[in-house]
Write a protein that holds these residues in place. Structure first.
Motif, PDB file in Angstrom:
ATOM      1  N   ASP A  80      -5.809   0.784   1.112  1.00 51.99           N
ATOM      2  CA  ASP A  80      -6.235   0.293  -0.188  1.00 51.99           C
ATOM      3  C   ASP A  80      -7.662  -0.232  -0.151  1.00 51.99           C
ATOM      4  OD1 ASP A  80      -4.296   0.919  -1.849  1.00 51.99           O
ATOM      5  OD2 ASP A  80      -3.253  -0.989  -1.783  1.00 51.99           O
ATOM      6  N   PRO A 139       2.779  12.431  -3.048  1.00 54.13           N
ATOM      7  CA  PRO A 139       1.695  11.519  -2.678  1.00 54.13           C
ATOM      8  C   PRO A 139       2.133  10.540  -1.600  1.00 54.13           C
ATOM      9  CG  PRO A 139       2.490  11.097  -4.911  1.00 54.13           C
ATOM     10  CD  PRO A 139       3.096  12.376  -4.472  1.00 54.13           C
ATOM     11  N   ALA A 150       0.835  -1.209   0.000  1.00 57.96           N
ATOM     12  CA  ALA A 150       0.000   0.000   0.000  1.00 57.96           C
ATOM     13  C   ALA A 150       0.865   1.252   0.000  1.00 57.96           C
ATOM     14  CB  ALA A 150      -0.919   0.000   1.218  1.00 57.96           C
ATOM     15  N   VAL A 151       1.907   1.245   0.821  1.00 60.60           N
ATOM     16  CA  VAL A 151       2.809   2.403   0.845  1.00 60.60           C
ATOM     17  C   VAL A 151       3.440   2.594  -0.526  1.00 60.60           C
ATOM     18  CG1 VAL A 151       4.940   3.348   1.813  1.00 60.60           C
ATOM     19  CG2 VAL A 151       3.305   2.197   3.294  1.00 60.60           C
ATOM     20  N   ASN A 209       2.374   1.576  -3.435  1.00 57.51           N
ATOM     21  CA  ASN A 209       1.403   1.994  -4.450  1.00 57.51           C
ATOM     22  C   ASN A 209       1.051   3.470  -4.338  1.00 57.51           C
ATOM     23  OD1 ASN A 209       1.303  -0.507  -5.584  1.00 57.51           O
ATOM     24  ND2 ASN A 209      -0.550  -1.156  -4.514  1.00 57.51           N
ATOM     25  N   HIS A 210       0.981   3.957  -3.123  1.00 63.05           N
ATOM     26  CA  HIS A 210       0.567   5.345  -2.948  1.00 63.05           C
ATOM     27  C   HIS A 210       1.710   6.334  -3.119  1.00 63.05           C
ATOM     28  CE1 HIS A 210      -3.637   4.999  -1.767  1.00 63.05           C
ATOM     29  NE2 HIS A 210      -3.295   3.814  -1.349  1.00 63.05           N
ATOM     30  N   ALA A 211       2.918   5.902  -2.853  1.00 59.80           N
ATOM     31  CA  ALA A 211       4.023   6.859  -2.893  1.00 59.80           C
ATOM     32  C   ALA A 211       4.949   6.654  -4.088  1.00 59.80           C
ATOM     33  CB  ALA A 211       4.830   6.763  -1.591  1.00 59.80           C
TER      34      ALA A 211
END
Lengths: 234, 534
Positions: free
Chosen positions: B197, B60, A23-24, A26-28
């Motif tokens: 997510d 982001p 998740a980290v 994918n987001h960053a």
């Protein structure tokens, strides 16, 4: 039964952790490096268009910014350093992630190259820097000439050497040698230890080789670093 | 001109202050990045730039902004100057004047103060001087005039962060404030609440102030590679008017999809609203409140809010209410392919006004009156109104973009309807209108971006009125442009001066010429323009 339950707990915990790391990432990170780590994220092209650097393809297992000898994988600390510092011009600092999230991002990107599982990267030794004064810089000028740095970086260190225009990175994109007048733009860092590390490890995937063998005298390396630093635009 | 002087003064100050700085516009300086990190072609954002914007002007995923340590840093890392416009124009018309050309000083300039203030709050302020807003003067003539002042000015607040719902992030600012970047403090802050997510993704974020809602749409109004070209208000053709008074020879060359699309309408406060002028959700800045966030593994961006795009009179803003809701679905993350599709619903209560003729009772003739009261005739060609009516409007539309490598494609289609049209105008006022804009950009080389844009509008409003000649209410325009990014903040080894400099050559062709109507009178317009930012 308790053992099975404990193992399940460990497994679930690990999976949860893996998901958090993804998740980290994918987001960053995925915007440039892509969800599969191939350096083909949605913003990848616009980073530098038809020139190097493009976002790193983690699946190739070649990393520029390492404290390990050329050809080896980087340490976790190397990856964290890049994540926290960013790369001037091309990658922001992700210091704004928490320390835990930064480690998770590193964990996630290492999954893209299986070699990390068995790798035991060993950092090179960087001795304490001596006084980098004008005398050292004068000696460094000779090292600069003898080592052929001017071929790419130019006689005055402006990144305009005779070979500069023809240089390509490992994916065939034109790449520009560093202009020593602007140390704040050095991608691997501009402190003496950063320069030492870059010189002895090289920048894998670029035409910048390791000078660990060519200049095996640490004093000569420090002199060269003194000279490079003396070229900074005042 | 005073604003221009202020802008120039600020510019010189900024040039003078950051001697050793990476002289890139504020965000780039603050995050030590070239323009290409966030822009596919300035001002167009790439996927990373969109997320940077959504995250309150931070990379982001990150929560804690790097705060300026000194006043010098605060100035150079939060302020930027951007000036742009056309300095040469050649236009051809089917009627007199058949052609004309000339140089002009582009006076469109903005000073920005922007960036994250705290972990939860960011600010964006744009002071702008622009020219050629088209309005009707007291003589009833169309004129272009200077306007200036605050354009966008809003606070963006991350509500979960503000209310401490990000699980531990509230202490994380210590991370960068107190430590050597080489030796990060190993603190376990936890907290992926903002980046999950699952169902709940990012936000909600709230923007308060003079906001620009369409910035979240798939095809944002304010990020056009083609400059907005003002309407051509010139000396009236064949009406005996002098250059002091004007007719509209060509409407503003803006993306038609976002325009008001109706003839003969006014904003509240009696300001004219020409068909191609952006309106409602697509107004570039209007007082309002905007909420947006992400759901479903962050694939869906939701947005709702309201603006009050009315008149300069403050009290009038309470009269106009423009709520909207927008959903955007983002797709693609492999092979550089990505894009999004947006759908919009937008209502405007009392958003427009229309003036019209209506029967007026004859004045009573009192005994002993020698002659009835006499009303002077209206100025020729300008008509005479004695009725007015506020109109509601509904806008629905769809937009999308598709990007891969050097290709960027954008399109938007908007369908507008107005309500409460006076019975008196039955048969004379078309209350539905449509607009379409589609654009393709291609990064031909590192520095060259050719673009092609097609605009189509089937306008509504008065079918024939005293202001505009009877004529086609449809228009098609094809615009071609070559934009050369001389500096884009990424060739720093060669260009120590921190800057964005782009030069553009543009040709817009009227595909529906004919008559002296503003949609048909012009044939071709060529522009040389530039963007300069630092």
């Amino acid at each position: 039964m308790r053992v099975v339950a404990a193992l399940l707990l460990v497994l679930v915990t690990r999976l949860a952790s893996a998901d958090e790391a993804t998740a980290v990432y994918n987001h960053a990170c995925s915007w440039c490096h892509g969800q599969d780590g191939r350096g083909d994220g949605p913003a990848a092209f616009s980073i530098n268009k038809y020139r190097s650097p493009r976002p790193r393809d983690f699946t190739r297992g070649r990393f520029k910014f390492r404290s390990t000898p050329s050809g080896q994988l980087p340490t976790d600390e190397d990856l964290l350093r890049t994540l926290e510092r960013g790369i001037p011009g091309y990658m922001p600092s992700f210091q704004g992630l928490t320390a835990k999230e930064r480690r998770q991002a590193v964990e996630a990107l290492k999954r893209f190259f299986p070699g990390f599982e068995s790798a035991r990267p060993t950092p090179v030794t960087i001795p304490d820097p001596p006084v980098l004064d004008a005398e050292a810089a004068a000696r460094g000028r000779q090292v600069y000439e003898d080592a052929g740095c001017a071929a790419c970086h130019g006689d005055r260190g402006r990144g305009d050497g005779g070979s500069a225009a023809a240089l390509r990175d490992d994916v065939g994109l034109p790449i520009q040698p560093a202009d020593f007048r602007y140390p704040s733009r050095f991608k691997g860092g501009s402190k003496p230890v950063d320069l030492y590390r870059t010189l002895v490890t090289g920048l894998d995937g670029t035409p910048m080789p390791s000078y660990a063998s060519a200049i095996d005298d640490p004093h000569a390396l420090w002199d060269l670093i003194a000279y490079i630093r003396s070229l900074k635009r005042r | 001109m005073a604003v221009v002087r202020v802008v120039v003064g600020f510019s010189l100050l900024l040039v003078a202050v950051p001697r050793d700085a990476r002289a890139l516009p504020a965000f780039a300086r603050r995050f030590n990045l070239a323009c290409g990190a966030c822009h596919s072609a300035v001002p167009r954002l790439n996927a990373f730039g969109e997320r940077f914007h959504e995250n309150g002007f931070k990379p982001p995923g990150t929560m804690e902004p790097p705060l300026p340590a000194t006043w010098k840093e605060a100035i150079k890392d939060t302020m930027a100057v951007w000036t742009r416009g056309e300095f040469f124009e050649r236009s051809e018309f089917g009627t007199s004047p058949t052609s004309r050309q000339g140089f002009a000083v582009p006076e469109h300039a903005s000073v920005y103060v922007a960036g994250p203030l705290t972990a939860s709050t960011s600010v964006f302020l744009e002071l702008e001087n622009t020219v050629h807003e088209t309005d009707i003067n007291k003589h009833g003539d169309f004129v272009n005039s200077d306007t200036g002042g605050a354009q966008k000015a809003f606070l963006m607040v991350d509500l979960p962060m503000l209310f401490g719902l990000h699980g531990g992030h509230s202490m994380a600012h210590m991370d960068h404030m107190t430590m050597d970047p080489d030796h990060p403090m190993d603190m376990e802050m936890g907290g992926m609440a903002a980046m999950g997510d699952g169902l709940v993704g990012h936000g909600p974020m709230v923007m308060i102030g003079r906001v620009d809602p369409s910035t979240n749409f798939s095809y944002p109004v304010d990020r056009q590679l083609f400059h907005d070209v003002p309407a051509d208000t010139s000396e009236a053709v064949g009406s005996g008017k002098t250059a002091a008074g004007g007719m509209v020879l060509r409407f503003a060359l803006n993306p038609y999809a976002f325009g008001a699309k109706f003839f003969g309408i006014f904003k509240r406060g009696d300001h004219t609203l020409l068909p191609t002028e952006p309106a409602l959700y697509h107004t570039e800045s209007a007082p309002g409140v905007d909420f947006h966030g992400r759901l479903f593994a962050s694939k869906v961006l939701y947005q709702f809010g309201f603006t009050s795009d009315a008149a300069p009179e403050f009290t009038d803003r309470f009269h106009t209410f423009v709520p909207y809701t927008m959903l955007r679905y983002d797709f693609g993350d492999q092979d550089g392919l990505n894009g999004s599709v947006s759908i919009l619903g937008n209502y405007g209560r009392n958003a427009y006004k229309v003036f019209y003729l209506k029967p007026t009772p004859l004045p009573p003739i009192l005994p002993g009156t020698v002659s009835p009261r006499h009303t002077p005739p209206p100025p020729p060609g300008r008509g005479f109104v004695n009725g007015e009516q506020d109109l509601d409007v509904w806008r629905e539309g769809i937009g999308g973009n598709l990007r891969r490598g050097p290709w960027d494609m954008y399109t938007a289609y908007m369908y507008d309807q107005v309500f409460d049209v006076p019975d008196r105008l039955a048969g004379r006022f078309e209350r539905k209108a449509q607009g379409l804009t589609a654009e393709v950009d291609y990064r031909l080389t590192h520095s060259l971006v050719p673009s092609l844009r097609y605009d189509w509008m089937k306008a509504g409003g008065f079918k024939s009125d005293v202001i505009f000649e009877p004529g086609p209410r449809q228009s098609q325009v094809l615009s071609m442009q070559m934009r050369w990014y001389v500096f884009e903040g990424d060739n720093l080894a060669k260009v120590p001066a921190p800057a964005l400099l782009a030069v553009s050559l543009r040709d817009s062709v009227n595909l529906t010429p004919g008559g002296s109507h503003p949609f048909g009178a012009w044939r071709n317009s060529m522009f040389l323009g530039f963007d300069l930012a630092f």
